[in-house]
Design a protein around this motif. Structure first.
Motif, short mmCIF file in Angstrom:
data_model
loop_
_atom_site.label_atom_id
_atom_site.label_comp_id
_atom_site.label_asym_id
_atom_site.label_seq_id
_atom_site.Cartn_x
_atom_site.Cartn_y
_atom_site.Cartn_z
N ALA A 189 0.83 -1.21 0.00
CA ALA A 189 0.00 0.00 0.00
C ALA A 189 0.86 1.25 0.00
O ALA A 189 0.53 2.24 -0.66
CB ALA A 189 -0.93 -0.01 1.21
N ALA A 190 1.98 1.21 0.72
CA ALA A 190 2.86 2.38 0.78
C ALA A 190 3.52 2.66 -0.56
O ALA A 190 3.92 3.80 -0.85
CB ALA A 190 3.91 2.18 1.85
N SER A 191 3.64 1.63 -1.42
CA SER A 191 4.28 1.83 -2.72
C SER A 191 3.45 2.69 -3.66
O SER A 191 3.95 3.14 -4.69
CB SER A 191 4.55 0.46 -3.38
N ALA A 192 2.18 2.92 -3.32
CA ALA A 192 1.33 3.75 -4.18
C ALA A 192 1.70 5.21 -4.11
O ALA A 192 1.39 5.98 -5.03
CB ALA A 192 -0.14 3.56 -3.79
N GLY A 193 2.35 5.62 -3.03
CA GLY A 193 2.72 7.02 -2.90
C GLY A 193 1.66 7.81 -2.15
O GLY A 193 0.47 7.50 -2.24
N PRO A 194 2.07 8.85 -1.42
CA PRO A 194 1.11 9.63 -0.61
C PRO A 194 -0.03 10.22 -1.42
O PRO A 194 -1.18 10.23 -0.97
CB PRO A 194 1.99 10.72 0.01
N ALA A 195 0.27 10.73 -2.60
CA ALA A 195 -0.78 11.39 -3.40
C ALA A 195 -1.84 10.38 -3.84
O ALA A 195 -3.05 10.64 -3.73
CB ALA A 195 -0.16 12.08 -4.61
N ASP A 196 -1.39 9.21 -4.32
CA ASP A 196 -2.36 8.20 -4.77
C ASP A 196 -3.13 7.61 -3.59
O ASP A 196 -4.33 7.32 -3.71
CB ASP A 196 -1.62 7.09 -5.52
N ILE A 197 -2.45 7.43 -2.47
CA ILE A 197 -3.14 6.90 -1.28
C ILE A 197 -4.25 7.85 -0.85
O ILE A 197 -5.38 7.43 -0.56
CB ILE A 197 -2.14 6.68 -0.14
N TRP A 198 -3.94 9.14 -0.80
CA TRP A 198 -4.94 10.12 -0.39
C TRP A 198 -6.09 10.20 -1.41
O TRP A 198 -7.25 10.34 -1.02
CB TRP A 198 -4.29 11.49 -0.23
N ALA A 199 -5.77 10.05 -2.69
CA ALA A 199 -6.81 10.08 -3.72
C ALA A 199 -7.74 8.89 -3.57
O ALA A 199 -8.97 9.02 -3.75
CB ALA A 199 -6.17 10.10 -5.10
N ILE A 200 -7.19 7.72 -3.26
CA ILE A 200 -8.02 6.52 -3.08
C ILE A 200 -8.89 6.65 -1.83
O ILE A 200 -10.07 6.30 -1.84
CB ILE A 200 -7.13 5.27 -3.01
N ILE A 201 -8.29 7.16 -0.75
CA ILE A 201 -9.03 7.29 0.51
C ILE A 201 -10.19 8.27 0.36
O ILE A 201 -11.30 8.04 0.86
CB ILE A 201 -8.09 7.73 1.64
N THR A 202 -9.95 9.38 -0.30
CA THR A 202 -10.98 10.42 -0.44
C THR A 202 -11.92 10.18 -1.62
O THR A 202 -12.83 10.98 -1.84
CB THR A 202 -10.30 11.79 -0.60
N SER A 203 -11.69 9.10 -2.36
CA SER A 203 -12.58 8.80 -3.48
C SER A 203 -13.99 8.54 -2.98
O SER A 203 -14.21 7.84 -1.98
CB SER A 203 -12.05 7.59 -4.24
N ALA A 204 -14.97 9.09 -3.67
CA ALA A 204 -16.36 8.91 -3.25
C ALA A 204 -16.78 7.46 -3.33
O ALA A 204 -17.53 6.97 -2.47
CB ALA A 204 -17.28 9.77 -4.14
N ARG A 205 -16.28 6.74 -4.31
CA ARG A 205 -16.63 5.33 -4.46
C ARG A 205 -16.06 4.51 -3.31
O ARG A 205 -16.73 3.63 -2.77
CB ARG A 205 -16.12 4.80 -5.80
N THR A 206 -14.81 4.79 -2.93
CA THR A 206 -14.20 4.07 -1.82
C THR A 206 -14.92 4.35 -0.52
O THR A 206 -15.21 3.43 0.26
CB THR A 206 -12.72 4.46 -1.69
N GLN A 207 -15.23 5.60 -0.26
CA GLN A 207 -15.92 5.95 0.97
C GLN A 207 -17.31 5.34 1.04
O GLN A 207 -17.75 4.88 2.10
CB GLN A 207 -15.99 7.47 1.12
#
Length: 296
Positions: free
Chosen positions: A58-76
């Protein structure tokens, strides 16, 4: 680390001193070091190393991609449905599982053994089979779905269907956790409370429930943990509509099919962290209730 010395007198009158370690308890296993090494090795290979690999991926995705996935409306939306449905179904299982366990322990009636065996059916039934059966029953043209259709109640292919599937697979955990405690409970205590003038409601909340609350919380945690990660029985009845009836495990599978392994690891890590935090909090409440019960 040496423990306190304990002296005792043998039959011959000799005083023998024994040094006991304060953190080693008597055991039938051949050796403490060997058994501890096997325990740590097994725990590392089965649990710790795979979880560490998940965090690294998960850390290999990078901070920007991790934050984008977390804040994604579909993920939430998927996380809200997974954890919300799991929590609600675990609460229902705790209520009805306690009632079922009470009936199985305290009453004798025709078909009791058959009902007792049926409780374990979700354990043995493949999850895909359970999902197909629930979907066919609760579909608008199914046995139960047809009865609910005139009232504009739709279960299959909605979040309500997800809850139904999670209640189905989680009920045995509560029943089988509470049932042994009720079997060991002494019914004479309830009779004594009645003789002392306690009402039935007071007997339930002051005599019966305090003794089974730890077991009930354990069953609740097991049902909740099982429901959070359930996949097979849910996808057939959920409908899997993004932002509506899509669960987080399905979102992980979708990302894996798209070869987005880092994104799937991020969603899985979020589920792991939230699940661990909730289970840790519930276990803390359980330990508190046991300690409170011990001081009563």
């Amino acid at each position: 680390m040496a423990g306190p010395s304990i002296s005792f007198t043998s039959r011959r009158g000799d005083c023998v001193a024994v040094t006991a370690s304060s953190w080693r308890q008597p055991s039938i296993l051949p050796g403490f070091g060997l058994s501890l090494g096997i325990t740590i090795s097994a725990l590392s290979l089965i649990v710790l190393i795979p979880l560490a690999a998940l965090f690294l991926k998960a850390a290999s995705a990078g901070p920007a991609d991790i934050w984008a996935i977390i804040t994604s409306a579909r993920t939430q939306a998927a996380l809200r449905l997974s954890f919300g449905a799991a929590l609600f179904s675990a609460i229902l299982n705790a209520i009805f599982g306690l009632i079922i366990a009470w009936v199985l322990v305290r009453y004798r009636f025709p078909g009791r053994r058959l009902l007792d065996a049926a409780v374990d059916l979700p354990f043995a039934l493949p999850t895909a089979v359970a999902g197909i059966a629930l979907a066919s029953i609760y579909a608008p043209n199914g046995w139960i779905g047809a009865l609910l259709a005139p009232y504009n109640i739709k279960v299959a292919y909605t979040p309500l269907g997800v809850m139904v599937a999670l209640v189905f697979i989680g009920l045995p955990f509560v029943v089988r956790t509470v049932q042994p405690v009720l079997e060991e409970a002494d019914a004479d205590i309830e009779e004594a409370a009645a003789l002392l003038g306690a009402s039935r409601l007071r007997t339930i909340f002051r005599v019966i429930l305090p003794g089974i609350v730890p077991a009930l919380l354990t069953g609740f945690v097991l049902a909740f943990a099982r429901a959070v990660g359930e996949y097979g029985s849910v996808i057939f009845i959920a409908g899997n509509v993004p932002m509506f009836s899509e669960i987080a495990p399905l979102l992980i599978v979708i990302r894996l099919e798209q070869f987005d392994y880092a994104g799937a690891s991020v969603v899985a890590t979020i589920m792991l962290i939230v699940s661990f935090a909730l289970i840790l909090a519930i276990n803390g409440i359980q330990s508190w209730s046991r300690g409170r019960l011990g001081h009563v």
